[in-house]
Design an enzyme around this catalytic site. Structure first.
Site, PDB file in Angstrom:
ATOM      1  N   GLN A 166       0.847  -1.098  -0.082  1.00 59.34           N
ATOM      2  CA  GLN A 166       0.110   0.140  -0.248  1.00 59.34           C
ATOM      3  C   GLN A 166       1.009   1.376   0.017  1.00 59.34           C
ATOM      4  OE1 GLN A 166      -3.552  -0.543   2.921  1.00 59.34           O
ATOM      5  NE2 GLN A 166      -1.799  -1.964   3.822  1.00 59.34           N
TER       6      GLN A 166
ATOM      7  N   VAL B 274       3.508   3.973  -1.041  1.00 55.22           N
ATOM      8  CA  VAL B 274       3.741   4.889  -2.392  1.00 55.22           C
ATOM      9  C   VAL B 274       5.205   5.492  -2.385  1.00 55.22           C
ATOM     10  CG1 VAL B 274       1.315   5.592  -2.417  1.00 55.22           C
ATOM     11  CG2 VAL B 274       2.860   7.044  -1.127  1.00 55.22           C
ATOM     12  N   ASP B 275       6.113   4.796  -1.666  1.00 56.40           N
ATOM     13  CA  ASP B 275       7.405   5.474  -1.556  1.00 56.40           C
ATOM     14  C   ASP B 275       8.527   4.845  -2.553  1.00 56.40           C
ATOM     15  OD1 ASP B 275       8.180   3.256  -0.059  1.00 56.40           O
ATOM     16  OD2 ASP B 275       7.361   4.052   1.684  1.00 56.40           O
TER      17      ASP B 275
ATOM     18  N   HIS C  41      -1.741   1.399  -4.130  1.00 55.51           N
ATOM     19  CA  HIS C  41      -2.173   2.648  -4.010  1.00 55.51           C
ATOM     20  C   HIS C  41      -1.051   3.668  -4.926  1.00 55.51           C
ATOM     21  CE1 HIS C  41      -4.158   1.668   0.072  1.00 55.51           C
ATOM     22  NE2 HIS C  41      -4.901   1.161  -1.034  1.00 55.51           N
TER      23      HIS C  41
ATOM     24  N   CYS D 208      -1.417  14.205 -15.594  1.00 51.97           N
ATOM     25  CA  CYS D 208      -2.008  15.260 -16.184  1.00 51.97           C
ATOM     26  C   CYS D 208      -3.668  14.825 -15.846  1.00 51.97           C
ATOM     27  CB  CYS D 208      -1.683  15.666 -17.412  1.00 51.97           C
ATOM     28  SG  CYS D 208      -2.866  16.937 -17.934  1.00 51.97           S
TER      29      CYS D 208
ATOM     30  N   CYS E 116       0.328  20.323 -21.850  1.00 52.38           N
ATOM     31  CA  CYS E 116      -0.866  20.776 -22.392  1.00 52.38           C
ATOM     32  C   CYS E 116      -1.392  21.769 -21.591  1.00 52.38           C
ATOM     33  CB  CYS E 116      -1.876  19.448 -22.457  1.00 52.38           C
ATOM     34  SG  CYS E 116      -2.611  19.068 -21.002  1.00 52.38           S
TER      35      CYS E 116
ATOM     36  N   GLY F 154       2.691  -4.276   9.100  1.00 54.27           N
ATOM     37  CA  GLY F 154       2.997  -2.733   9.408  1.00 54.27           C
ATOM     38  C   GLY F 154       1.887  -2.116   8.816  1.00 54.27           C
TER      39      GLY F 154
HETATM   40  C1  BJW Z   1       4.541  -0.409  12.703  1.00 54.33           C
HETATM   41  C2  BJW Z   1       5.729   0.416  12.782  1.00 54.33           C
HETATM   42  C3  BJW Z   1       6.796  -0.658  12.727  1.00 54.33           C
HETATM   43  C4  BJW Z   1       4.002   1.625  12.773  1.00 54.33           C
HETATM   44  N1  BJW Z   1       6.674  -2.067  12.598  1.00 54.33           N
HETATM   45  N2  BJW Z   1       4.387  -1.681  12.473  1.00 54.33           N
HETATM   46  C5  BJW Z   1     -15.925  -0.436   2.570  1.00 54.33           C
HETATM   47  C6  BJW Z   1     -16.170  -0.257   3.799  1.00 54.33           C
HETATM   48  C7  BJW Z   1     -15.792   1.072   3.974  1.00 54.33           C
HETATM   49  C8  BJW Z   1     -15.384   1.850   3.263  1.00 54.33           C
HETATM   50  C9  BJW Z   1     -14.763   1.382   2.095  1.00 54.33           C
HETATM   51  C10 BJW Z   1     -15.061   0.306   1.615  1.00 54.33           C
HETATM   52  N3  BJW Z   1     -14.572   0.171   0.578  1.00 54.33           N
HETATM   53  C11 BJW Z   1     -14.050   1.077   0.283  1.00 54.33           C
HETATM   54  C12 BJW Z   1     -14.347   2.107   1.197  1.00 54.33           C
HETATM   55  C13 BJW Z   1     -13.698   3.332   1.084  1.00 54.33           C
HETATM   56  C14 BJW Z   1     -12.322   3.618   1.424  1.00 54.33           C
HETATM   57  C15 BJW Z   1     -11.989   3.130   2.710  1.00 54.33           C
HETATM   58  O1  BJW Z   1     -11.289   1.996   3.041  1.00 54.33           O
HETATM   59  N4  BJW Z   1     -12.143   3.891   3.726  1.00 54.33           N
HETATM   60  C16 BJW Z   1     -11.848   3.368   5.329  1.00 54.33           C
HETATM   61  C17 BJW Z   1     -11.107   4.417   5.891  1.00 54.33           C
HETATM   62  C18 BJW Z   1     -12.971   2.946   5.774  1.00 54.33           C
HETATM   63  N5  BJW Z   1     -11.502   2.935   0.404  1.00 54.33           N
HETATM   64  C19 BJW Z   1     -11.253   3.448  -0.768  1.00 54.33           C
HETATM   65  O2  BJW Z   1     -11.755   4.553  -0.965  1.00 54.33           O
HETATM   66  C20 BJW Z   1     -10.371   2.723  -1.998  1.00 54.33           C
HETATM   67  N6  BJW Z   1     -11.157   2.652  -2.986  1.00 54.33           N
HETATM   68  C21 BJW Z   1     -12.048   1.860  -3.330  1.00 54.33           C
HETATM   69  O3  BJW Z   1     -12.395   0.927  -2.914  1.00 54.33           O
HETATM   70  O4  BJW Z   1     -12.676   1.928  -4.695  1.00 54.33           O
HETATM   71  C22 BJW Z   1     -14.080   1.354  -4.805  1.00 54.33           C
HETATM   72  C23 BJW Z   1     -14.871   2.090  -3.718  1.00 54.33           C
HETATM   73  C24 BJW Z   1     -14.932   3.363  -3.550  1.00 54.33           C
HETATM   74  C25 BJW Z   1     -15.971   4.044  -2.763  1.00 54.33           C
HETATM   75  C26 BJW Z   1     -16.853   3.211  -2.055  1.00 54.33           C
HETATM   76  C27 BJW Z   1     -16.805   1.852  -2.203  1.00 54.33           C
HETATM   77  C28 BJW Z   1     -15.781   1.247  -3.301  1.00 54.33           C
HETATM   78  C29 BJW Z   1      -9.311   3.621  -2.200  1.00 54.33           C
HETATM   79  C30 BJW Z   1      -8.258   3.395  -0.898  1.00 54.33           C
HETATM   80  C31 BJW Z   1      -6.938   4.428  -1.215  1.00 54.33           C
HETATM   81  C32 BJW Z   1      -6.159   4.674  -0.065  1.00 54.33           C
HETATM   82  N7  BJW Z   1      -5.305   5.654  -0.303  1.00 54.33           N
HETATM   83  C33 BJW Z   1      -4.557   5.849   0.577  1.00 54.33           C
HETATM   84  C34 BJW Z   1      -3.679   7.457   0.165  1.00 54.33           C
HETATM   85  C35 BJW Z   1      -2.516   6.755  -0.710  1.00 54.33           C
HETATM   86  C36 BJW Z   1      -1.769   8.170  -0.953  1.00 54.33           C
HETATM   87  C37 BJW Z   1      -0.966   8.760   0.109  1.00 54.33           C
HETATM   88  O5  BJW Z   1      -0.270   8.187   0.918  1.00 54.33           O
HETATM   89  O6  BJW Z   1      -1.457  10.190   0.553  1.00 54.33           O
HETATM   90  O7  BJW Z   1      -3.430   5.239   0.854  1.00 54.33           O
HETATM   91  S1  BJW Z   1      -5.097   6.176   2.370  1.00 54.33           S
HETATM   92  C38 BJW Z   1      -3.612   5.697   3.314  1.00 54.33           C
HETATM   93  O8  BJW Z   1      -4.381   4.351   3.997  1.00 54.33           O
HETATM   94  C39 BJW Z   1      -2.832   4.940   2.115  1.00 54.33           C
HETATM   95  C40 BJW Z   1      -2.233   3.885   2.778  1.00 54.33           C
HETATM   96  O9  BJW Z   1      -1.684   3.080   1.896  1.00 54.33           O
HETATM   97  C41 BJW Z   1      -3.467   3.214   3.382  1.00 54.33           C
HETATM   98  C42 BJW Z   1      -3.345   2.277   4.280  1.00 54.33           C
HETATM   99  O10 BJW Z   1      -2.340   2.814   5.619  1.00 54.33           O
HETATM  100  P1  BJW Z   1      -1.338   1.907   6.319  1.00 54.33           P
HETATM  101  O11 BJW Z   1      -0.386   1.489   5.320  1.00 54.33           O
HETATM  102  O12 BJW Z   1      -2.301   0.908   7.025  1.00 54.33           O
HETATM  103  O13 BJW Z   1      -0.803   3.117   7.119  1.00 54.33           O
HETATM  104  P2  BJW Z   1      -1.366   3.520   8.587  1.00 54.33           P
HETATM  105  O14 BJW Z   1      -0.710   4.888   8.792  1.00 54.33           O
HETATM  106  O15 BJW Z   1      -2.763   3.353   8.937  1.00 54.33           O
HETATM  107  O16 BJW Z   1      -0.851   2.361   9.775  1.00 54.33           O
HETATM  108  C43 BJW Z   1       0.514   2.249  10.001  1.00 54.33           C
HETATM  109  C44 BJW Z   1       0.662   1.016  10.826  1.00 54.33           C
HETATM  110  O17 BJW Z   1       2.070   0.542  10.814  1.00 54.33           O
HETATM  111  C45 BJW Z   1       0.010   0.960  12.153  1.00 54.33           C
HETATM  112  O18 BJW Z   1      -0.956   0.140  12.448  1.00 54.33           O
HETATM  113  C46 BJW Z   1       1.292   1.020  13.203  1.00 54.33           C
HETATM  114  O19 BJW Z   1       0.939   0.530  14.455  1.00 54.33           O
HETATM  115  C47 BJW Z   1       2.099   0.244  12.436  1.00 54.33           C
HETATM  116  N8  BJW Z   1       3.588   0.542  12.566  1.00 54.33           N
HETATM  117  N9  BJW Z   1       5.411   1.499  12.616  1.00 54.33           N
HETATM  118  C48 BJW Z   1       5.319  -2.406  12.546  1.00 54.33           C
HETATM  119  N10 BJW Z   1       8.061   0.028  12.683  1.00 54.33           N
HETATM  120 ZN    ZN Z   2      -1.792  17.000 -20.107  1.00 55.98          ZN
END
Ligand code: BJW
Ligand code: ZN
Length: 248
Positions: free
Chosen positions: A103, A105-106, A121, A129, A152, A189
């Site tokens: 997940q 993006v780095d 992601h 664009c 463009c 993580g």
């Molecule tokens: C350590 C540590 C160490 C720290 N060692 N551990 C069903 C139900 C409800 C909602 C939805 C659903 N289906 C879709 C949705 C909507 C939405 C969603 O999920 N919302 C939820 C919040 C409920 N999903 C979407 O919109 C997705 N699209 C989609 O499903 O399209 C179809 C659709 C749309 C709308 C409705 C229905 C269907 C798209 C999701 C895109 C997510 N994008 C992001 C931003 C990317 C760009 C950016 O970085 O700015 O992606 S959001 C953000 O969260 C980012 C991450 O990749 C993603 C996950 O986060 P991650 O990686 O888990 O990080 P953290 O910070 O949350 O957690 C870090 C963890 O590490 C912690 O647990 C720490 O404890 C741990 N940790 N150090 C081990 N050293």
């Molecule tokens: Zn363009």
């Protein structure tokens, strides 16, 4: 617990690994849900990572992503990234399947040497664009203006997947294919709250895979997986992988 996990992974024929921001935390990249700091302290990442926020204020959102891009440019992969790259080589060398779904993006997995990385992601490094759709990798930081513009004239946005947007279809298809055939699934993580990646563990479990989580804190899937290990991936993964690679 560490030994139990090692013995679960050792016989795997097809391993699927899902990584989240915690895996890059020890490289100095804040996790997505860490509080924002400095000029961004009054914002929440969830509010900036949306198409609506970009439509409302493209300059601000582009600047936030450009600053994160600049931060990533100064960071290097940590021992957790390197361990996963070693694990992939070990699986490939022994004729087994290994798929890394990230997940993040780095692109730190790729910089550590991981070959088969599926970016669920997107990435901070490619900008697109919003008018003509042209995509280009952008390595020089920072941009001269925010948001950067296309030839463009259109505004360019980061090539990441925002809330409410679809994940890249090819990435999702590859993820579901890998999950349908895996016998061990590792969730590393990630807070396991963002769909659809948050549900991958259930798909793996339902097809009979052994499921394992490593995280600093408990998550919604900690009670779902077969083994939940508390700790840092940058410390635990090298220990696990060393045992797997040394004793075939
Ligand atoms: C350590 C540590 C160490 C720290 N060692 N551990 C069903 C139900 C409800 C909602 C939805 C659903 N289906 C879709 C949705 C909507 C939405 C969603 O999920 N919302 C939820 C919040 C409920 N999903 C979407 O919109 C997705 N699209 C989609 O499903 O399209 C179809 C659709 C749309 C709308 C409705 C229905 C269907 C798209 C999701 C895109 C997510 N994008 C992001 C931003 C990317 C760009 C950016 O970085 O700015 O992606 S959001 C953000 O969260 C980012 C991450 O990749 C993603 C996950 O986060 P991650 O990686 O888990 O990080 P953290 O910070 O949350 O957690 C870090 C963890 O590490 C912690 O647990 C720490 O404890 C741990 N940790 N150090 C081990 N050293
Ligand atoms: Zn363009």
């Amino acid at each position: 617990m560490l030994n139990e996990i090692i013995e679960c992974v050792r016989p795997a024929r097809s391993l699927v690994v899902l990584t989240g921001a915690g895996v890059s935390a020890e490289s100095g990249i804040p996790t997505f849900r860490d509080a924002l700091t400095g000029l961004w302290a009054n914002f929440r990442a969830e509010e900036l990572a949306t198409p609506e926020a970009f439509a409302r204020n493209p300059e601000m959102v582009a600047r936030w992503y450009d600053e994160r891009r600049a931060r990533c440019a100064t960071c290097v992969p940590n021992p957790g990234h390197h361990a996963l790259a070693t694990l992939e080589r070990h699986f490939v060398d022994t004729g087994r399947d290994f798929v890394l779904l990230t997940q993040n993006v780095d692109r730190l997995h790729q910089r550590a040497g991981s070959q088969r990385v599926i970016e669920l992601h997107g990435t901070l490094w490619v900008w697109r664009c919003i008018d003509c759709g042209r995509e280009r990798e952008e390595r020089v930081v920072p941009f001269a203006s925010h948001p950067p513009r296309c030839e463009c004239g259109g505004l360019r946005r980061p090539g990441v997947v925002w809330f409410g947007e679809m994940l890249p279809a090819d990435a999702l298809e590859q993820a579901y294919t890998a999950l349908a055939g895996c016998d061990v699934f590792l969730s590393l993580g990630t807070s396991a709250i963002v769909e659809p990646a948050a549900s991958f563990v259930y798909l793996a479990r339902d097809r009979g895979a052994t499921t394992i989580e490593i995280n600093l804190q408990s998550t919604p899937i900690s009670g779902v997986v077969d083994h939940s290990l508390s700790g840092k991936t940058g410390e635990l993964l090298p220990q696990i992988v060393e045992q797997l690679v040394m004793k075939i």
